[in-house]
Write an enzyme that holds these catalytic residues in place. Structure first.
Site, PDB file in Angstrom:
ATOM      1  N   SER A   1       0.784  -1.331   0.036  1.00 44.25           N
ATOM      2  CA  SER A   1      -0.074   0.108   0.105  1.00 44.25           C
ATOM      3  C   SER A   1       0.686   1.267   0.082  1.00 44.25           C
ATOM      4  CB  SER A   1      -0.873   0.114   1.136  1.00 44.25           C
ATOM      5  OG  SER A   1      -1.578   1.255   1.282  1.00 44.25           O
TER       6      SER A   1
ATOM      7  N   LYS B   1      -4.793  -7.097   2.957  1.00 44.11           N
ATOM      8  CA  LYS B   1      -4.549  -5.871   1.974  1.00 44.11           C
ATOM      9  C   LYS B   1      -6.063  -5.663   1.427  1.00 44.11           C
ATOM     10  CE  LYS B   1      -3.098  -2.854  -0.772  1.00 44.11           C
ATOM     11  NZ  LYS B   1      -3.439  -2.700  -2.129  1.00 44.11           N
TER      12      LYS B   1
ATOM     13  N   HIS C   1      -7.886  -3.926   3.961  1.00 45.09           N
ATOM     14  CA  HIS C   1      -7.126  -2.343   3.676  1.00 45.09           C
ATOM     15  C   HIS C   1      -7.969  -1.500   2.943  1.00 45.09           C
ATOM     16  CE1 HIS C   1      -4.484   0.350   1.388  1.00 45.09           C
ATOM     17  NE2 HIS C   1      -3.915   0.596   2.632  1.00 45.09           N
ATOM     18  N   ASN C   2      -8.128  -2.255   1.550  1.00 43.84           N
ATOM     19  CA  ASN C   2      -8.843  -1.246   0.698  1.00 43.84           C
ATOM     20  C   ASN C   2     -10.127  -1.082   0.648  1.00 43.84           C
ATOM     21  OD1 ASN C   2      -6.400  -1.838  -0.597  1.00 43.84           O
ATOM     22  ND2 ASN C   2      -7.131  -2.240  -2.490  1.00 43.84           N
TER      23      ASN C   2
ATOM     24  N   GLU D   1     -10.215   1.614   3.071  1.00 49.16           N
ATOM     25  CA  GLU D   1      -9.855   2.743   2.103  1.00 49.16           C
ATOM     26  C   GLU D   1     -11.272   3.228   1.438  1.00 49.16           C
ATOM     27  OE1 GLU D   1      -6.273   2.152  -0.241  1.00 49.16           O
ATOM     28  OE2 GLU D   1      -7.485   2.901  -1.941  1.00 49.16           O
TER      29      GLU D   1
END
Ligand SMILES: NC(=O)c1ccc[n+]([C@@H]2O[C@H](COP(=O)([O-])OP(=O)(O)OC[C@H]3O[C@@H](n4cnc5c(N)ncnc54)[C@H](OP(=O)(O)O)[C@@H]3O)[C@@H](O)[C@H]2O)c1
Length: 471
Positions: free
Chosen positions: A130, A184, A187-188, A191
């Site tokens: 990231s 990940k 995480h996105n 986001e």
């Protein structure tokens, strides 16, 4: 002098180029390869300044310049390209060599690829990266999962390439299988939610309070010194200050309001549904992007509906404070959903994730980096089901909720959609309600489907004939 390369990177697009430069600048020798050779040539001609980077022109040459055990990182488009490169590499590698997939692969693909590699005696890591282009060059947040033995082979390289924060490098072995890519993906999802929350606040500021882009820019700049300080708030301020060179208007005002997506947010929602974890804030962010993409239909309907954007409210420091608190609440809710999902996945998929460490590696280099992550680390150390309910946050969340109600109410009155801000309240209100109307849902299910229900006053499972028996 050993001229063999310490690591090889395949994929010389934005991420691969910058990561290769970053690693080489830390003193490691890096071999690079790209399917289209022109891209490698351009990279070498325009960006190299004496870094120990070795361009190669075939996979055979690429593999031949790597020291053993070979360490290869794929930075290519997620999906088929990863499978194709792995198939092409298999015959060229030897047991004990390591393949790292550093792209945004779906974690279940990573599980499959790990097994494919394992069958050949190879080591495999599925690694989230990231921080975009800037992070890749100056220090990203790196989320590796897969074979621990594989991580040992590259820990020094990855940890030195990663962003550094006060409590260490933003890279740490996360767990087995597809755990790195799972983290990940979540995480996105977070986001997406944070981006949409910021966008909704911006929409209120411009449409309801009638502020100009430059006035909104100052607000985000000011907020970047507050409890919502974060990379996304910082770049929002910067974006709002950029002028279109031709028209001299704020560039953001000239950008078509139809969001695109590559799918990582959608995966987060899909997986959350599969694992039974409620993530309404993230889900609404995914839906908001989809809905925005129907631009032509929206324009048509707005004409039929006779929608106008009359601004009416006077902006003052109270409104500014309420909006900041609302954003704070949505950010906490997004992190709460994400860490709840990670916690459940950790048990269900046996990833054995260290959530405090994940919050730590998101503190630098990462799109999610935010001042509140230090408090989140402390909150997670309490091992709560939900971050917003940890003692670190309870009081502040309760306080912010009052302001968020005012803001959402105002947005609703002005018919300004705030799906993420309102989902934030629904999420917190639902979690903190001892009583929800699911009793009626159970009755409806039993009425039409004889699905049975439980009672609050006695044990057992019940079915009622709610009206005369059907034929
Ligand atoms: N961009 C970001 O900010 C960012 C941030 C974090 C993670 N990521 C992830 O990191 C990875 C790389 O991202 P990126 O933006 O640098 O590049 P990208 O646009 O996702 O992919 C372009 C690269 O993939 C190669 N490629 C595409 N299809 C291929 C195929 N069928 N066979 C072989 N090679 C193929 C391209 O080679 P050619 O030059 O030959 O076409 C090029 O090297 C992706 O998984 C992305 O999702 C990106």
């Amino acid at each position: 002098m050993n001229t063999m390369c310490d690591i090889g990177i395949i994929g010389m697009a934005v991420m691969g180029q910058n990561l290769a430069l970053n690693i080489a600048r830390k003193g490691f020798r890096v071999a690079v390869f790209n399917r289209t050779q022109e891209r490698t040539r351009e990279f070498v001609n325009t960006r190299l300044q004496g870094e120990p980077i070795v361009p190669t022109h075939s996979l055979e040459e690429f593999v031949s310049v790597l020291g053993k055990p070979r360490r290869i990182m794929l930075m290519v488009k997620a999906g088929q390209a990863v499978d194709e490169f792995m198939e092409a590499l298999f015959p060229l590698l030897e047991p004990g060599d390591l393949i790292i997939d550093g792209g945004n692969s779906f974690f279940q693909d990573t599980e499959r690829r790990l097994q494919e590699a394992e069958k050949r005696g190879l080591l495999f890591l599925g690694t989230g990266v990231s921080g975009g282009e800037y992070g890749a060059l100056h220090g990203p947040s790196i989320m590796p999962g897969g074979h621990r033995e594989g991580y040992e082979l590259v820990s020094e390289i990855l940890e030195r390439a990663a962003a550094q924060v006060e409590d260490g490098p933003c890279c740490s072995y996360l767990g087995p299988g597809g755990s790195g890519h799972f983290v990940k993906m979540v995480h996105n999802g977070i986001e997406y939610a944070m981006m949409e929350a910021i966008a909704e606040i911006y929409d209120i500021l411009r449409k309801i309070y009638g502020l100009s882009s430059s006035a909104i820019q100052s607000i985000f700049e000011e907020w970047n010194e507050s409890d919502v300080a974060s990379y996304l708030v910082e770049i929002t301020g910067k974006i709002l200050g950029v002028e279109d060179p031709e028209t001299k208007k704020p560039l953001v005002d000239l950008i078509l309001d139809a969001a695109e997506q590559k799918g990582t947010g959608k995966w987060t929602s899909q997986v959350a549904f599969d694992l039974g974890v409620p993530t309404p804030v993230i889900n609404q962010a995914v839906i908001a992007r989809s809905l925005s993409s129907f631009k032509e239909k929206r324009v048509l309907l707005s004409q039929i509906w006779g929608r106008k954007n009359d601004t009416a409210l006077c902006f003052d420091s109270k409104a500014k404070d309420a909006l900041r608190q609302t954003l704070f609440l949505s950010m906490v809710a997004a992190f709460s959903e994400g860490f709840h999902l990670l916690q459940v996945a950790s048990e269900e998929l046996q990833y054995n994730l260290n959530l405090v460490d994940i919050a730590r590696i998101w503190k630098g280099g990462c799109i999610l980096r935010a001042r509140m992550l230090s408090s989140i680390q402390k909150a997670l150390a309490e091992n709560p089901l939900l971050i917003f309910a940890a003692s670190e946050f309870t009081q502040k969340v309760k306080e912010s909720t009052k302001y968020a109600r005012q803001i959402v109410k105002t947005a609703l009155e002005f018919a300004t959609p705030v799906p993420v801000l309102s989902a934030t309240l629904a999420y917190i209100d639902s979690w903190t309600s001892a009583s929800l109307p699911a009793n009626l849902l159970q009755a409806q299910r039993d009425f039409f489907g004889a699905h049975t229900y439980k009672r609050i006053d006695r044990p057992g499972t019940f079915h009622t004939v709610w009206e005369g028996e059907t034929e």
